[in-house]
Scaffold this motif. Structure first.
Motif, mmCIF file in Angstrom:
data_model
loop_
_atom_site.group_PDB
_atom_site.id
_atom_site.type_symbol
_atom_site.label_atom_id
_atom_site.label_comp_id
_atom_site.label_asym_id
_atom_site.label_seq_id
_atom_site.Cartn_x
_atom_site.Cartn_y
_atom_site.Cartn_z
ATOM 1 N N ARG A 191 -0.609 8.702 0.094
ATOM 2 C CA ARG A 191 -0.262 9.681 1.145
ATOM 3 C C ARG A 191 -0.814 11.056 0.805
ATOM 4 O O ARG A 191 -1.388 11.739 1.649
ATOM 5 C CB ARG A 191 1.265 9.773 1.291
ATOM 6 C CG ARG A 191 1.790 9.184 2.595
ATOM 7 C CD ARG A 191 3.259 9.467 2.836
ATOM 8 N NE ARG A 191 4.119 9.137 1.711
ATOM 9 C CZ ARG A 191 4.574 7.904 1.455
ATOM 10 N NH1 ARG A 191 4.258 6.902 2.256
ATOM 11 N NH2 ARG A 191 5.351 7.681 0.417
ATOM 12 N N HIS A 192 -0.664 11.479 -0.439
ATOM 13 C CA HIS A 192 -1.162 12.799 -0.845
ATOM 14 C C HIS A 192 -2.679 12.868 -0.713
ATOM 15 O O HIS A 192 -3.228 13.861 -0.245
ATOM 16 C CB HIS A 192 -0.740 13.120 -2.281
ATOM 17 C CG HIS A 192 0.699 13.501 -2.400
ATOM 18 N ND1 HIS A 192 1.526 13.017 -3.381
ATOM 19 C CD2 HIS A 192 1.472 14.302 -1.635
ATOM 20 C CE1 HIS A 192 2.743 13.510 -3.214
ATOM 21 N NE2 HIS A 192 2.731 14.281 -2.155
ATOM 22 N N ALA A 251 -3.637 13.147 2.850
ATOM 23 C CA ALA A 251 -3.208 14.416 3.458
ATOM 24 C C ALA A 251 -4.076 15.580 3.000
ATOM 25 O O ALA A 251 -3.983 16.680 3.551
ATOM 26 C CB ALA A 251 -1.749 14.693 3.091
ATOM 27 N N PRO A 253 2.240 4.414 -3.038
ATOM 28 C CA PRO A 253 2.241 4.901 -1.659
ATOM 29 C C PRO A 253 2.227 6.428 -1.601
ATOM 30 O O PRO A 253 1.523 7.014 -0.771
ATOM 31 C CB PRO A 253 3.535 4.319 -1.079
ATOM 32 C CG PRO A 253 3.775 3.079 -1.892
ATOM 33 C CD PRO A 253 3.293 3.414 -3.272
ATOM 34 N N ASP A 254 2.967 7.093 -2.504
ATOM 35 C CA ASP A 254 2.970 8.565 -2.523
ATOM 36 C C ASP A 254 1.595 9.121 -2.868
ATOM 37 O O ASP A 254 1.134 10.083 -2.261
ATOM 38 C CB ASP A 254 3.978 9.082 -3.558
ATOM 39 C CG ASP A 254 5.316 9.354 -2.917
ATOM 40 O OD1 ASP A 254 5.412 9.207 -1.676
ATOM 41 O OD2 ASP A 254 6.254 9.691 -3.669
ATOM 42 N N PRO A 286 -2.367 10.211 6.483
ATOM 43 C CA PRO A 286 -1.233 9.929 5.593
ATOM 44 C C PRO A 286 -0.351 8.772 6.066
ATOM 45 O O PRO A 286 0.206 8.047 5.234
ATOM 46 C CB PRO A 286 -0.452 11.243 5.577
ATOM 47 C CG PRO A 286 -1.450 12.291 5.962
ATOM 48 C CD PRO A 286 -2.470 11.637 6.835
ATOM 49 N N ALA A 287 -0.244 8.569 7.379
ATOM 50 C CA ALA A 287 0.612 7.486 7.878
ATOM 51 C C ALA A 287 0.042 6.106 7.556
ATOM 52 O O ALA A 287 0.731 5.092 7.706
ATOM 53 C CB ALA A 287 0.803 7.633 9.386
ATOM 54 N N ASP A 288 -1.206 6.069 7.121
ATOM 55 C CA ASP A 288 -1.867 4.784 6.825
ATOM 56 C C ASP A 288 -1.943 4.516 5.322
ATOM 57 O O ASP A 288 -2.801 3.748 4.859
ATOM 58 C CB ASP A 288 -3.293 4.787 7.393
ATOM 59 C CG ASP A 288 -3.303 5.044 8.871
ATOM 60 O OD1 ASP A 288 -2.804 4.180 9.611
ATOM 61 O OD2 ASP A 288 -3.793 6.114 9.293
ATOM 62 N N ALA A 289 -1.047 5.151 4.562
ATOM 63 C CA ALA A 289 -1.106 5.015 3.099
ATOM 64 C C ALA A 289 -1.103 3.547 2.671
ATOM 65 O O ALA A 289 -1.772 3.167 1.701
ATOM 66 C CB ALA A 289 0.062 5.765 2.459
#
Ligand SMILES: CC(C)(COP(=O)(O)OP(=O)(O)OC[C@H]1O[C@@H](n2cnc3c(N)ncnc32)[C@H](O)[C@@H]1OP(=O)(O)O)[C@@H](O)C(=O)NCCC(=O)NCCS
Length: 154
Positions: free
Chosen positions: A49-50, A53, A45-46, A15-18
């Motif tokens: 990230r999802h 994740a 970006p969200d 997720p930190a690499d979105a």
């Protein structure tokens, strides 16, 4: 054509690499069989990230000189039957059109296989496009019985 970098490295992203996934989406046509097609489209970006994740998602990037030169995305499928707890479905992979045939695809597969060995997963499936079949065979994949079918709802 840019001068290819001397080396590349493969890493699993989370997720930190979105941001890397957002950037990839803007030019992922260059990783397709036909780079002349349009990119897959903007992702937020969200959303990235999802996606990263999601516990069933495994995603690796090959990078060189700060650029993405390859990626591999697979999905963990739990098994109902005895034996290994899961198998992998290789959903998508690509090497940038200007960096093909330099070992990047093979290195991505090797990282996926290292993850499989560490995690007790023994089998990986790929619905391969015709263009990539020779590559998968070189990497040890074999044709299975039956056909892969698809149905699209309209
Ligand atoms: C298929 C793909 C990922 C291969 O990536 P790559 O980085 O060029 O592969 P590598 O350089 O690691 O090649 C590994 C071996 O496969 C061979 N190979 C690579 N592409 C091949 C192809 N299209 N057909 C036959 N053999 C191929 C290489 O010659 C090499 O053989 P060697 O080790 O004996 O020299 C790349 O061509 C690609 O991105 N294609 C477009 C997207 C695509 O088709 N993805 C698969 C979706 S199912």
């Amino acid at each position: 054509m840019p001068v290819p970098p001397a080396g590349f490295a493969v890493r699993r992203i989370g997720p930190a690499d979105a941001g890397a996934l957002v950037a990839l989406a803007a030019t992922d046509n260059l990783f397709d069989e036909d780079p002349g097609t349009a990119p897959s489209g903007t992702i937020t970006p969200d959303g990235a990230r999802h996606f990263l994740a999601d516990p069933s998602v495994r995603f690796w990037l090959a990078e060189a000189g700060g650029q993405t030169v390859g990626f591999l995305h697979c999905c963990i499928q739990r098994r109902r039957t005895p034996g290994p707890w899961a198998e992998l479905l290789l959903m998508e992979m690509g090497t940038h059109a200007e960096w093909r045939r330099r070992g990047i695809g093979r290195a991505l597969i090797a990282e996926m296989e290292a993850w499989m060995r560490r995690n007790g997963v023994a089998e990986v499936w790929v619905p391969a496009n015709t263009y990539a079949v020779g590559f998968y065979r070189k990497c040890g994949f074999a044709k299975d019985e039956g056909e892969i079918l698809v149905k699209e709802l309209h």
